[in-house]
Design a protein around this motif. Structure first.
Motif, PDB file in Angstrom:
ATOM      1  N   ALA A 196     -12.293  -3.282   7.490  1.00  0.00           N
ATOM      2  CA  ALA A 196     -13.014  -4.423   8.034  1.00  0.00           C
ATOM      3  C   ALA A 196     -12.359  -4.826   9.355  1.00  0.00           C
ATOM      4  O   ALA A 196     -11.148  -4.962   9.435  1.00  0.00           O
ATOM      5  N   GLY A 197     -13.173  -4.991  10.390  1.00  0.00           N
ATOM      6  CA  GLY A 197     -12.622  -5.360  11.692  1.00  0.00           C
ATOM      7  C   GLY A 197     -12.448  -4.156  12.585  1.00  0.00           C
ATOM      8  O   GLY A 197     -13.070  -3.103  12.392  1.00  0.00           O
ATOM      9  N   GLY A 198     -11.607  -4.317  13.601  1.00  0.00           N
ATOM     10  CA  GLY A 198     -11.470  -3.286  14.625  1.00  0.00           C
ATOM     11  C   GLY A 198     -10.896  -1.971  14.108  1.00  0.00           C
ATOM     12  O   GLY A 198     -10.044  -1.956  13.222  1.00  0.00           O
ATOM     13  N   LYS A 199     -11.367  -0.878  14.684  1.00  0.00           N
ATOM     14  CA  LYS A 199     -10.951   0.455  14.284  1.00  0.00           C
ATOM     15  C   LYS A 199     -10.258   1.206  15.430  1.00  0.00           C
ATOM     16  O   LYS A 199     -10.133   2.420  15.397  1.00  0.00           O
ATOM     17  N   THR A 200      -9.823   0.482  16.428  1.00  0.00           N
ATOM     18  CA  THR A 200      -9.279   1.129  17.622  1.00  0.00           C
ATOM     19  C   THR A 200      -8.081   1.995  17.306  1.00  0.00           C
ATOM     20  O   THR A 200      -7.974   3.130  17.787  1.00  0.00           O
ATOM     21  N   TYR A 201      -7.168   1.509  16.471  1.00  0.00           N
ATOM     22  CA  TYR A 201      -5.932   2.241  16.190  1.00  0.00           C
ATOM     23  C   TYR A 201      -5.935   2.816  14.781  1.00  0.00           C
ATOM     24  O   TYR A 201      -6.405   2.189  13.829  1.00  0.00           O
ATOM     25  N   LEU A 202      -5.401   4.027  14.650  1.00  0.00           N
ATOM     26  CA  LEU A 202      -5.196   4.645  13.350  1.00  0.00           C
ATOM     27  C   LEU A 202      -3.936   4.076  12.707  1.00  0.00           C
ATOM     28  O   LEU A 202      -2.998   3.699  13.396  1.00  0.00           O
ATOM     29  N   TYR A 203      -3.932   4.035  11.370  1.00  0.00           N
ATOM     30  CA  TYR A 203      -2.765   3.557  10.637  1.00  0.00           C
ATOM     31  C   TYR A 203      -2.020   4.731  10.015  1.00  0.00           C
ATOM     32  O   TYR A 203      -2.624   5.740   9.623  1.00  0.00           O
ATOM     33  N   GLY A 204      -0.703   4.584   9.885  1.00  0.00           N
ATOM     34  CA  GLY A 204       0.120   5.599   9.244  1.00  0.00           C
ATOM     35  C   GLY A 204       0.111   5.447   7.733  1.00  0.00           C
ATOM     36  O   GLY A 204      -0.251   4.408   7.182  1.00  0.00           O
ATOM     37  N   LEU A 205       0.543   6.501   7.050  1.00  0.00           N
ATOM     38  CA  LEU A 205       0.561   6.510   5.586  1.00  0.00           C
ATOM     39  C   LEU A 205       1.460   5.406   5.037  1.00  0.00           C
ATOM     40  O   LEU A 205       1.091   4.721   4.081  1.00  0.00           O
ATOM     41  N   ASP A 206       2.631   5.221   5.628  1.00  0.00           N
ATOM     42  CA  ASP A 206       3.571   4.223   5.126  1.00  0.00           C
ATOM     43  C   ASP A 206       2.934   2.839   5.101  1.00  0.00           C
ATOM     44  O   ASP A 206       3.025   2.117   4.099  1.00  0.00           O
ATOM     45  N   ARG A 207       2.314   2.471   6.198  1.00  0.00           N
ATOM     46  CA  ARG A 207       1.703   1.141   6.307  1.00  0.00           C
ATOM     47  C   ARG A 207       0.629   0.943   5.246  1.00  0.00           C
ATOM     48  O   ARG A 207       0.539  -0.130   4.632  1.00  0.00           O
ATOM     49  N   CYS A 208      -0.167   1.960   5.009  1.00  0.00           N
ATOM     50  CA  CYS A 208      -1.282   1.818   4.073  1.00  0.00           C
ATOM     51  C   CYS A 208      -0.805   1.762   2.626  1.00  0.00           C
ATOM     52  O   CYS A 208      -1.378   1.035   1.810  1.00  0.00           O
ATOM     53  N   ILE A 209       0.216   2.536   2.291  1.00  0.00           N
ATOM     54  CA  ILE A 209       0.770   2.453   0.942  1.00  0.00           C
ATOM     55  C   ILE A 209       1.354   1.072   0.687  1.00  0.00           C
ATOM     56  O   ILE A 209       1.123   0.456  -0.360  1.00  0.00           O
ATOM     57  N   GLU A 210       2.097   0.553   1.649  1.00  0.00           N
ATOM     58  CA  GLU A 210       2.727  -0.754   1.490  1.00  0.00           C
ATOM     59  C   GLU A 210       1.692  -1.885   1.444  1.00  0.00           C
ATOM     60  O   GLU A 210       1.841  -2.852   0.694  1.00  0.00           O
ATOM     61  N   ARG A 211       0.629  -1.746   2.227  1.00  0.00           N
ATOM     62  CA  ARG A 211      -0.326  -2.841   2.373  1.00  0.00           C
ATOM     63  C   ARG A 211      -1.425  -2.820   1.321  1.00  0.00           C
ATOM     64  O   ARG A 211      -1.888  -3.879   0.868  1.00  0.00           O
ATOM     65  N   ASP A 212      -1.884  -1.632   0.917  1.00  0.00           N
ATOM     66  CA  ASP A 212      -3.142  -1.532   0.182  1.00  0.00           C
ATOM     67  C   ASP A 212      -3.013  -1.224  -1.306  1.00  0.00           C
ATOM     68  O   ASP A 212      -3.966  -1.453  -2.051  1.00  0.00           O
ATOM     69  N   LEU A 213      -1.888  -0.686  -1.765  1.00  0.00           N
ATOM     70  CA  LEU A 213      -1.841  -0.200  -3.144  1.00  0.00           C
ATOM     71  C   LEU A 213      -1.289  -1.199  -4.145  1.00  0.00           C
ATOM     72  O   LEU A 213      -1.438  -1.009  -5.352  1.00  0.00           O
ATOM     73  N   GLY A 214      -0.619  -2.236  -3.683  1.00  0.00           N
ATOM     74  CA  GLY A 214      -0.112  -3.233  -4.623  1.00  0.00           C
ATOM     75  C   GLY A 214       0.922  -2.679  -5.586  1.00  0.00           C
ATOM     76  O   GLY A 214       0.941  -3.042  -6.773  1.00  0.00           O
TER      77      GLY A 214
END
Length: 250
Positions: free
Chosen positions: A123-141
């Motif tokens: 949701a929101g801007g898609k300008t920058y790609l995210y790394g695996l570390d950030r997504c695991i920490e932010r999204d998986l709980g």
């Protein structure tokens, strides 16, 4: 955490290949020093769903035979990786595809790049790609213990990677932390895959865009003009994405 099997002999590889059901989804990651056409490629980690069998193929001693030796059904790993009907999932496939093609003439097909699913479903801007570390920490709980164990292994191995003249993925025997580092890069990919795919509605079109871009990434990475460390790789393929033609599940 998945317990990996280290495969450094052809008989062990043949046994593992026989354990991959035809309808499997494979989650993969490659390791090497400066992984790309210009660096080395020494380890291939594979997690098989639904069985969750996990192996680390030691490509360093096996060479091309890691990809050309047939399993008990006569199908080598190269054929599995190049089969468009077998789903292969990566987090940012580009340098992996580059290394596979440059070093072993394996051209990936049937690829889902989960990094692109995240970008498309965001949701929101898609300008920058995210790394695996950030997504695991932010999204998986993940709980605190799981998260700290995962982060600690990452930090410790990356510190070794950054030491002068370090090439931990070529050192034999392989250290237990190095093996766990490899597993870390695939163990949470199925959960992220499921999360981001669920977040995309059919009407939005983002799933199709992500699949098309995944295939395009492989083509680009196997091409003669691909630059593995190009600064533009931090950008998503769709600009900001804020054009009002998509919606999401929350």
């Amino acid at each position: 955490m998945a317990t990996p099997t280290l495969i450094s002999s052809l008989p062990d590889l043949q046994v593992f290949l026989s354990l991959i059901p035809p309808s499997s989804t494979l989650y993969l990651d490659l390791e090497g020093k400066s992984l790309s056409r210009y660096g080395t490629f020494t380890l291939l980690t594979i997690l098989v769903l639904p069985t969750r069998a996990t192996c680390i193929v030691d490509v360093q001693p096996l060479g091309d035979s890691a990809f050309t030796t047939p399993g008990t059904d006569g199908k080598p790993l190269k054929a599995i990786l190049e089969d468009p009907t077998t789903s292969k999932c990566f987090w940012d496939v580009r340098n992996d595809a580059d290394a596979l093609w440059a070093h072993h003439k394996v051209r990936l097909a049937g690829v889902t790049d989960i990094q692109l699913l995240e970008n498309g479903s965001r949701a929101g801007g898609k300008t920058y790609l995210y790394g695996l570390d950030r997504c695991i920490e932010r999204d998986l709980g993940l709980n605190y213990v799981e998260m700290q164990r995962w982060v600690r292994t990452k930090q410790e191995v990356r510190a070794l990677m950054n030491m002068p003249n370090s090439d931990i993925f070529s050192r034999r025997p392989l250290d237990a932390k190095t093996l766990q580092y490899c597993v870390n890069d695939v163990v949470y990919l199925p959960a992220l895959h499921k999360l981001y795919a669920k977040r995309i509605t059919k009407s939005s079109g983002w799933l199709g865009k992500a699949m098309d871009e995944s295939a395009r990434r492989v083509v680009e990475a196997c091409g003669p003009r691909y630059v593995p460390q190009h600064e533009n790789k931090k950008f998503g393929p769709w600009g900001s994405g804020l054009n009002g033609d998509f919606d999401f599940w929350f």
